[in-house]
Design an enzyme around this catalytic site. Structure first.
Site, mmCIF file in Angstrom:
data_model
loop_
_atom_site.group_PDB
_atom_site.id
_atom_site.type_symbol
_atom_site.label_atom_id
_atom_site.label_comp_id
_atom_site.label_asym_id
_atom_site.label_seq_id
_atom_site.Cartn_x
_atom_site.Cartn_y
_atom_site.Cartn_z
ATOM 1 N N ASP A 205 0.828 -1.196 0.000
ATOM 2 C CA ASP A 205 0.000 0.000 0.000
ATOM 3 C C ASP A 205 0.871 1.258 0.000
ATOM 4 O OD1 ASP A 205 -2.662 1.381 0.580
ATOM 5 O OD2 ASP A 205 -1.493 2.005 2.331
ATOM 6 N N GLU A 230 1.295 -0.184 -5.058
ATOM 7 C CA GLU A 230 0.336 0.852 -5.424
ATOM 8 C C GLU A 230 1.066 2.192 -5.519
ATOM 9 O OE1 GLU A 230 -3.557 3.147 -3.571
ATOM 10 O OE2 GLU A 230 -1.815 2.605 -2.367
ATOM 11 N N ASP A 313 -10.502 2.031 -3.678
ATOM 12 C CA ASP A 313 -10.321 3.482 -3.623
ATOM 13 C C ASP A 313 -10.989 4.180 -4.803
ATOM 14 O OD1 ASP A 313 -8.747 3.718 -1.259
ATOM 15 O OD2 ASP A 313 -6.991 3.017 -2.353
#
Length: 428
Positions: A205, A230, A313
């Site tokens: 992340d 990410e 998201d």
């Protein structure tokens, strides 16, 4: 007769696969959305009942949400990292049972690794939350402000030693990954997730929060079977529309991949997502770059590109960068027939009624061995038509233009179709 032929072809393909030790192309499934923490009966239990459908779709890896205690129910403000019983998705027994069930079906599991930042359980003498508890009876991951980046105020104090190597994360203390104790104890925690809990890979992340060589260090020390980072940056836009040449954007992703693992780790292909947003609205010329290759990261580094339509998201209830909702299947028709590692999103599979249509496309991918390194020959890329041959076995037509019969070889047959797309397979 058609049903008999399809059954026969499927049987022959399975027999061939067994005889040749065929390895299915990697296909990632994101097993949650932003609201899955509130799933009736628990997310882990729900997925336990859904393994058959995921196996039928040819899923090889399932990305699960952050498993640890967290201040936020979604898991992205983690605190007691060893405490898996405080997760809103379910408890440790349910998680390990789910992972074991996936493994029994040949499906690997990917943990969401949130290590850029961490929330503390207690205040120090200044009244600042910077005393961390690891979630065990011993002192593992029991840190103080010395574990916080020196420039992260007000959390850091005089014991903090190193500056942050990436972007600041305002919602929680940024962890000092240059500190040897932090490196060692996070590595041990990840190895525990791998060896005791059963995870096979990592989804890193917010990798913008720390230098890519930090990711490489954790990759080298934990050796996951699969890993993806990410690195979220928006594509370059002018007057609200993406510019045609997005080389700078995809080159940034490629540089991160090289620095973060020398090609072992992958990156989510935000470039392809951004360009595809516009292409599905009648601008298919965008999907071919000036060299005749796909325009996203898959055009220059397909083995390390993880393509996707939406995630927790960008889509779900956050909707920070949602794909055009009426064009989602066009997006899947593209990523499931092209190189890179495609990701199927929880919402589209379980909540939008698209499961069977997605499975038809994923079956074409699996049946024809389309993989990360498949070869794309883009035949046409115009406003209303995108036509490409994949590995000389699959022909993909996307866009509103209907009549392309003259471009279809006589030995190709329709394998899947939907609104504005059609897929043909070469007949053996």
């Amino acid at each position: 007769m058609k049903c008999f032929n399809l059954f026969t072809l499927s049987y022959l393909f399975l027999s061939f696969s067994l005889l040749t030790n065929f390895v299915a192309p990697t296909l990632l499934f994101q097993g949650f959305n932003w609201e899955s923490w509130n799933k009736q009966g628990g997310l882990y239990n729900f997925l336990q009942k859904s393994v058959d459908d995921l196996a039928r779709a040819g899923i090889t890896h399932v990305w699960l949400p952050p498993p640890s205690h967290s201040v936020s129910p979604q898991g992205y403000l983690p605190g007691r990292l060893y405490d898996l019983d405080a997760s809103r998705y379910g408890n440790k027994v349910q998680l390990t049972t789910l992972i074991a069930t996936f493994h029994s079906r040949g499906i690997r599991t990917v943990a969401d690794i949130v290590i850029n930042h961490r929330t503390a359980d207690f205040k120090d003498s200044r009244g600042i939350y910077c005393i961390f508890e690891g979630g065990t009876p011993d002192t593992r991951l029991d840190w103080g402000p010395w574990a916080i980046c020196k420039n992260d105020k007000p959390y850091a104090d005089a014991t903090s030693t190193h500056m942050d190597t990436g972007d600041d994360y305002a919602a929680a203390p940024d962890i000092d990954h240059l500190h040897p104790t932090v490196q060692y104890e996070l590595t041990q925690w990840m190895l525990w997730l791998k060896n005791e809990v059963g995870f096979d890979g990592w989804r890193f992340d917010f990798v913008k929060g720390y230098a890519p060589y930090i990711t490489k260090m954790y990759m080298d020390r934990t050796r996951p079977c699969f890993a993806v980072g990410e690195l979220w940056d928006s594509v370059v836009n002018v007057n609200g529309a993406p510019i045609y040449n997005q080389d700078a954007h995809r080159n940034e992703l490629a540089r991160w991949v090289q620095a973060a693992g020398g090609g072992v780790v992958s990156a989510f292909d935000f470039t392809t997502k951004g360009i595809l947003h516009a292409a599905v609205l009648g601008e298919w010329w965008r999907m071919k770059d000036t060299y005749g290759r796909p325009s996203g990261l898959i055009g220059i580094m397909p083995k390390n590109a993880v393509t996707f339509i939406d995630n927790h998201d960008s889509g779900s209830t956050q909707k920070l960068w949602s794909f055009p909702s009426d064009k989602v299947m066009l997006g899947y028709a593209y990523i499931l027939t092209h190189p890179g590692t495609p990701t199927i999103f929880y919402d589209h599979f379980f909540e939008w009624g698209l499961k069977e249509e997605i499975i038809r496309l994923s079956s074409v991918r699996t049946r024809n061995g389309i993989c990360e390194a498949s070869v794309v020959n883009i035949m046409t890329a115009e406003a209303d038509l995108y036509l490409a041959m994949i590995d000389v076995r699959v022909l993909v037509k996307l866009g509103s233009r209907y009549d392309v019969r003259n471009a279809i070889p006589s030995n190709f047959r329709i394998a899947a179709y939907g609104t504005d797309y059609c897929i043909w397979e070469k007949q053996s």
